[in-house]
Design an enzyme around this catalytic site. Structure first.
Site, PDB file in Angstrom:
ATOM      1  N   THR A  13       0.828  -1.215   0.000  1.00 10.87           N
ATOM      2  CA  THR A  13       0.000   0.000   0.000  1.00 10.87           C
ATOM      3  C   THR A  13       0.862   1.265   0.000  1.00 10.87           C
ATOM      4  O   THR A  13       0.714   2.138  -0.854  1.00 10.87           O
ATOM      5  CB  THR A  13      -0.901   0.006   1.269  1.00 10.87           C
ATOM      6  OG1 THR A  13      -1.591  -1.233   1.326  1.00 10.87           O
ATOM      7  CG2 THR A  13      -1.882   1.139   1.266  1.00 10.87           C
ATOM      8  N   VAL A  14       1.782   1.360   0.962  1.00  9.71           N
ATOM      9  CA  VAL A  14       2.568   2.591   1.113  1.00  9.71           C
ATOM     10  C   VAL A  14       3.694   2.644   0.078  1.00  9.71           C
ATOM     11  O   VAL A  14       3.970   3.697  -0.510  1.00  9.71           O
ATOM     12  CB  VAL A  14       3.135   2.704   2.550  1.00  9.71           C
ATOM     13  CG1 VAL A  14       3.968   3.960   2.710  1.00  9.71           C
ATOM     14  CG2 VAL A  14       1.998   2.676   3.565  1.00  9.71           C
ATOM     15  N   ARG A  45       7.870  -9.038  -2.265  1.00 12.08           N
ATOM     16  CA  ARG A  45       7.817 -10.488  -2.086  1.00 12.08           C
ATOM     17  C   ARG A  45       7.057 -11.133  -3.239  1.00 12.08           C
ATOM     18  O   ARG A  45       7.491 -12.099  -3.814  1.00 12.08           O
ATOM     19  CB  ARG A  45       7.123 -10.762  -0.751  1.00 12.08           C
ATOM     20  CG  ARG A  45       7.509 -12.056  -0.107  1.00 12.08           C
ATOM     21  CD  ARG A  45       6.889 -12.148   1.266  1.00 12.08           C
ATOM     22  NE  ARG A  45       5.643 -11.356   1.342  1.00 12.08           N
ATOM     23  CZ  ARG A  45       4.969 -11.133   2.460  1.00 12.08           C
ATOM     24  NH1 ARG A  45       5.417 -11.602   3.586  1.00 12.08           N
ATOM     25  NH2 ARG A  45       3.857 -10.428   2.463  1.00 12.08           N
ATOM     26  N   LYS A 105       7.200   1.416  12.765  1.00 13.26           N
ATOM     27  CA  LYS A 105       7.171   1.809  14.188  1.00 13.26           C
ATOM     28  C   LYS A 105       7.569   0.678  15.117  1.00 13.26           C
ATOM     29  O   LYS A 105       8.204   0.891  16.149  1.00 13.26           O
ATOM     30  CB  LYS A 105       5.792   2.348  14.580  1.00 13.26           C
ATOM     31  CG  LYS A 105       4.623   1.432  14.209  1.00 13.26           C
ATOM     32  CD  LYS A 105       3.964   1.874  12.940  1.00 13.26           C
ATOM     33  CE  LYS A 105       3.093   0.779  12.377  1.00 13.26           C
ATOM     34  NZ  LYS A 105       2.073   1.271  11.474  1.00 13.26           N
ATOM     35  N   VAL A 132       4.908   7.351  12.971  1.00 10.68           N
ATOM     36  CA  VAL A 132       3.936   7.829  13.963  1.00 10.68           C
ATOM     37  C   VAL A 132       2.917   8.747  13.299  1.00 10.68           C
ATOM     38  O   VAL A 132       3.290   9.731  12.650  1.00 10.68           O
ATOM     39  CB  VAL A 132       4.634   8.589  15.117  1.00 10.68           C
ATOM     40  CG1 VAL A 132       3.609   9.029  16.158  1.00 10.68           C
ATOM     41  CG2 VAL A 132       5.709   7.725  15.768  1.00 10.68           C
ATOM     42  N   GLY A 134       0.993   8.440  10.736  1.00 11.73           N
ATOM     43  CA  GLY A 134       0.887   8.431   9.269  1.00 11.73           C
ATOM     44  C   GLY A 134       1.381   9.704   8.619  1.00 11.73           C
ATOM     45  O   GLY A 134       2.578  10.008   8.641  1.00 11.73           O
ATOM     46  N   GLU A 190      -2.882  -3.083  10.560  1.00 11.80           N
ATOM     47  CA  GLU A 190      -1.615  -3.802  10.528  1.00 11.80           C
ATOM     48  C   GLU A 190      -1.819  -5.201   9.946  1.00 11.80           C
ATOM     49  O   GLU A 190      -2.949  -5.712   9.934  1.00 11.80           O
ATOM     50  CB  GLU A 190      -1.067  -3.940  11.958  1.00 11.80           C
ATOM     51  CG  GLU A 190      -0.707  -2.620  12.598  1.00 11.80           C
ATOM     52  CD  GLU A 190       0.313  -1.851  11.781  1.00 11.80           C
ATOM     53  OE1 GLU A 190       1.433  -2.316  11.596  1.00 11.80           O
ATOM     54  OE2 GLU A 190      -0.027  -0.755  11.296  1.00 11.80           O
ATOM     55  N   LYS A 205       4.098   3.558  18.842  1.00 10.80           N
ATOM     56  CA  LYS A 205       4.179   4.973  18.463  1.00 10.80           C
ATOM     57  C   LYS A 205       4.404   5.863  19.693  1.00 10.80           C
ATOM     58  O   LYS A 205       5.180   6.812  19.651  1.00 10.80           O
ATOM     59  CB  LYS A 205       2.904   5.380  17.724  1.00 10.80           C
ATOM     60  CG  LYS A 205       2.760   4.669  16.369  1.00 10.80           C
ATOM     61  CD  LYS A 205       1.353   4.793  15.822  1.00 10.80           C
ATOM     62  CE  LYS A 205       1.217   4.132  14.465  1.00 10.80           C
ATOM     63  NZ  LYS A 205      -0.188   3.989  14.038  1.00 10.80           N
TER      64      LYS A 205
HETATM   65  N1  HSE Z   1      -2.388   0.334  11.518  1.00 11.57           N
HETATM   66  C1  HSE Z   1      -1.946   1.678  11.682  1.00 11.57           C
HETATM   67  C2  HSE Z   1      -3.133   2.540  12.080  1.00 11.57           C
HETATM   68  C3  HSE Z   1      -1.341   2.170  10.396  1.00 11.57           C
HETATM   69  O1  HSE Z   1      -4.254   2.102  11.896  1.00 11.57           O
HETATM   70  O2  HSE Z   1      -2.928   3.620  12.582  1.00 11.57           O
HETATM   71  C4  HSE Z   1      -0.583   3.449  10.533  1.00 11.57           C
HETATM   72  O3  HSE Z   1       0.505   3.327  11.404  1.00 11.57           O
END
Ligand code: HSE
Length: 438
Positions: A13-14, A45, A105, A132, A134, A190, A205
């Site tokens: 995604t990122v 991967r 993080k 931290v 986003g 996550e 975080k």
């Molecule tokens: N899983 C994390 C959240 C993603 O929902 O904040 C961003 O760190």
């Protein structure tokens, strides 16, 4: 000037968004960085999925170690998350003299001390804005923008998935699992979503924020962590009746005896701006001695917001790539020799107010027994709400708000109250913070 060459590890995604934004905003980014920035090698991967449309020219490998060992790569961008192989990759990149940008993080919270020591010895930079909140530039704000101040405390909504779940449950009465599935589909959650709902992601975080706010080593295991899975709709409604919202907060507070670091559901007055931060948005409220309160708000997860922070870090590294290491902003905001071993307090020493929900026999003297125990324990009651029993039921629900008290004193009082024969069921307790200057 020569372009800065990026090796990208992770095209999920990122990672995909980072490659695309670097390409699509290349002109503006180059004007800011003072040189062009090019992704010259990437790894994923599932190599069969290739690079995102528009970035297919970037050579792709399934082996991330090819990226950290590529002699042409200046900056390794690690976006795979998790502890391993991320740690081995980052350490190898440092050993090979490469700068590192990471959104990881968990890695920084658990292994940051070791990573920064290696980076310092090698004279390379390791930056982690996207780790931290986003897209919210909270690391830069605390590490640089607030550097004149003595930071007293900070409190943050720092898990977008958890905040999204709580908001949807409150506003639309949606089911917990249903909202979690949507957060996963949107790319917020996550890989292991228990990290989101059990507070582990927020604790990672908070650990990072506490370190850069107070100049202490990263100590993830000392952060008290409680998730949102035990929050009931009943408590959300009672909190609302009393003028509060329940938010999942990470709180770091400096006290005379040490530092409180805790992540847990928290009642906060609904009139506070941070109480109205909803959905996937994150916010961190920082109380600094000279600035006073300041609030940093924005999208805490998602592809483009997180890529925005990753690329800001890449630009920062590109600008100082030829600078002496000691002239760069220190990893943990304070000079390495000035990191102080201030103790982190156990949760039993935390001082906070409380919301309590009790189920009691509806008969004379019950309230007197409870308030007597509270009084003997020096706990001052701020508000009481008693719900009329439903017809035919002989038990009543009592909601209490208390003033601030040390957690161990509250534990002792609650044990005595729970032992009363007129008190039925478990006593539900949620910590309460007014988030004012005191
Ligand atoms: N899983 C994390 C959240 C993603 O929902 O904040 C961003 O760190």
């Amino acid at each position: 000037m020569k372009p800065v060459r990026i090796g990208l590890i992770g095209v999920g995604t990122v990672g995909a968004s980072t490659a695309l934004v670097l390409k699509n905003n290349a002109l503006e980014i180059g004007r800011r960085a003072g040189r062009s920035i090019e992704v010259i090698h990437a790894s994923r991967r599932t190599i069969s999925q290739g690079m995102p449309a528009g970035t297919e020219a970037i050579p792709l490998t399934a082996d991330p170690f090819e990226i950290v060992n590529n002699p042409d790569v200046d900056i390794v961008v690690e976006l795979i998350g998790g502890y391993e192989p991320a740690l081995a990759l980052v350490m190898k990149a440092i050993e090979n003299g490469k700068h590192v940008v990471t959104a990881n993080k968990a890695l920084i919270a658990m292994h940051g001390n070791e990573i920064f020591a290696a980076a310092q010895a090698k004279g390379v930079n390791v930056v982690f804005e996207a780790a931290v909140a986003g897209g919210v530039p909270i690391i830069k704000a605390i590490r640089e923008g607030l550097s004149a101040n003595h930071i007293e405390w900070l409190a943050g909504i720092i898990n977008g998935t958890g905040n999204f779940i709580l908001t949807e449950m409150r506003d639309k009465g949606r089911d917990f699992q249903d909202v979690l599935a949507e957060a996963q589909a949107l790319g917020y959650a996550e890989a292991d979503p228990t990290f989101d709902v059990e507070g582990i992601d927020a604790a990672h975080k908070l650990c990072i924020l506490g370190s850069i706010a107070f100049g202490i080593p990263l100590q993830f295991s000392a952060v008290y962590t409680e998730g949102i899975s035990a929050i009931s709709t009943e408590d959300v409604l009672y909190a609302g009746e009393l003028g509060y919202r329940i938010k999942h907060l990470g709180i770091a507070r400096r006290t005379e005896s040490g530092i409180e670091m805790r992540v847990h559901p928290t009642l906060i007055p609904e009139k506070r701006l941070i109480a109205n931060v909803d959905g996937v948005m994150n916010a961190v409220l920082v109380m600094a001695d000279k600035l006073g309160p300041s609030l940093y708000y924005g999208p805490g997860a998602g592809a483009n917001p997180t890529a925005s922070s990753v690329i800001a870090d890449i630009i920062d590294v590109a600008r100082t790539i030829d600078t002496d290491a000691e002239k760069r902003v220190p990893h943990l905001a304070f000079q390495p020799g000035q990191i102080a071993d201030i103790p982190i307090l156990p949760i039993s020493e935390a001082i906070t107010a409380y919301y309590l929900r009790l189920r009691v026999d509806d008969k004379p003297g019950v309230m007197a027994d409870i308030t007597r125990i509270m009084g003997e324990s020096e706990i001052s009651i701020e508000a009481i709400l008693q719900k009329e029993p439903e017809p035919g039921i002989t038990q009543a629900t009592i909601i209490m708000l208390t003033q601030k008290i040390r957690e161990k004193q509250m534990n002792q009082a609650l044990a005595k109250i729970a032992a009363l024969s007129s008190v039925n069921d478990k006593i539900h307790r949620i910590r309460l913070e007014t988030l004012d200057a005191n």
